[in-house]
Scaffold this active site. Structure first.
Site, PDB file in Angstrom:
ATOM      1  N   GLU A  65       0.458  -1.390   0.018  1.00 19.29           N
ATOM      2  CA  GLU A  65       0.251   0.025   0.000  1.00 19.29           C
ATOM      3  C   GLU A  65       0.791   1.421  -0.094  1.00 19.29           C
ATOM      4  O   GLU A  65       0.465   2.267  -0.447  1.00 19.29           O
ATOM      5  CB  GLU A  65      -0.926   0.397   1.527  1.00 19.29           C
ATOM      6  N   ASP A  83      -8.248   8.772  -7.340  1.00 18.82           N
ATOM      7  CA  ASP A  83      -9.350   7.164  -8.144  1.00 18.82           C
ATOM      8  C   ASP A  83     -10.451   7.428  -8.005  1.00 18.82           C
ATOM      9  O   ASP A  83     -10.888   6.827  -7.986  1.00 18.82           O
ATOM     10  CB  ASP A  83      -8.657   6.583  -6.934  1.00 18.82           C
ATOM     11  N   THR A  88      -7.540  10.090   0.098  1.00 25.91           N
ATOM     12  CA  THR A  88      -7.039   8.976   0.880  1.00 25.91           C
ATOM     13  C   THR A  88      -5.856   9.259   1.946  1.00 25.91           C
ATOM     14  O   THR A  88      -5.413   9.896   2.020  1.00 25.91           O
ATOM     15  CB  THR A  88      -5.945   7.820  -0.451  1.00 25.91           C
TER      16      THR A  88
END
Length: 280
Positions: A65, A83, A88
């Protein structure tokens, strides 16, 4: 830095936290275990919830990740990776557009009123389900990094990770009679794909694997079942361009499986996106 292949594509109705955004806390409340009364085969070693094994699990996920074994450095991580899910952030990739970041910041506010992120709760509610930064820019990233220095916020991240991802994955793995490697395969899948009824969710990946192999709790061979699960996982990943690099399975989990390391014992050597990693 989050690798671009480590996040889901911005496709409406597709896995990961999209399901959490739609169903909220109800998803986490639905038990994954679908075989009441089933008893798991005794494990040969500690489960993934053993502290040492959990540390390994966090390092493995972080390598995929965040391209780093230092998962604790990710409390402060935040960016929009383009995205379609807004910001995020954090140790498991909480997103402003999918509900789990909202749940996290609400938990933080419940535990520490007046914290630096509490003022963003109205904006997080409004942007939920979108990629909008409305009401968050320009200071939200800076304030997130400030909050990340607070042990209360760090613990909130840990607790939400366990509630939504780690706990359900390990519970299902144990119910299926899987040892630490299998429990990790479940955890890594639910981190990337979330859970739900769509074809590429963790729940659906497991169902796909069950068509061709049985887990130990159902009398099957553990290695054969895990190969089937990883086959199903790869199929799910290839349904999305953002997941098309399957090295976190091919040159990580399959390496451990081929070596017969079902207890996920170190030393561990693997690659993700071509980068080598080692846990001694």
């Amino acid at each position: 830095m989050v690798h671009p292949n480590s996040r889901a594509a911005a496709v409406p109705g597709v896995p990961r936290r999209t399901v959490l955004a739609l169903l909220g806390a109800a998803v986490a409340a639905v038990p994954l275990l679908d075989a009441p009364g089933a008893t798991a085969a005794p494990a040969a070693g500690p489960g993934l919830d053993d502290p040492a094994k959990k540390e390994i699990a966090m390092q493995l996920v972080s390598s995929a990740e965040n391209s780093s074994l230092d998962w604790k450095a990710q409390y402060k991580y935040i960016e929009d990776i383009g995205d379609g899910r807004g910001y995020t952030a954090g140790i498991i990739g909480f997103c402003s557009g999918t509900g789990d970041m909202l749940d996290l910041v609400q938990l933080y506010a419940d535990r520490k009123s007046g914290n630096v992120l509490a003022k963003y709760l109205p904006a997080l509610r409004k942007v939920n389900g979108t990629d909008s930064h409305s009401g968050l820019d320009p200071d939200f990233p800076k304030d997130w990094r400030t909050a990340a220095k607070d042990s209360v916020f760090q613990q909130a991240q840990n607790d939400e990770r366990d509630r939504v991802y780690f706990g359900p994955a390990v519970a299902q793995g144990k119910a299926d009679g899987l040892r630490a490697l299998g429990q990790f395969a479940y955890y890594d899948a639910i981190v990337m794909h979330g859970d739900g009824d769509d074809a590429t969710s963790f729940r659906s990946i497991r169902k796909r694997a069950l068509r061709t192999a049985k887990p130990p709790a159902q009398g099957g061979d553990e290695t054969a079942y895990l190969n089937a699960f990883l086959d199903a996982r790869v199929w799910a990943m290839k349904q999305e361009e953002a997941h098309s690099d399957t090295s976190r399975v091919d040159t990580e989990q399959r390496v451990f499986l081929r070596n017969g390391n079902l207890d996920l014992n170190p030393p561990l050597d693997w690659k993700v996106y071509g980068d080598p990693y080692h846990i001694g």
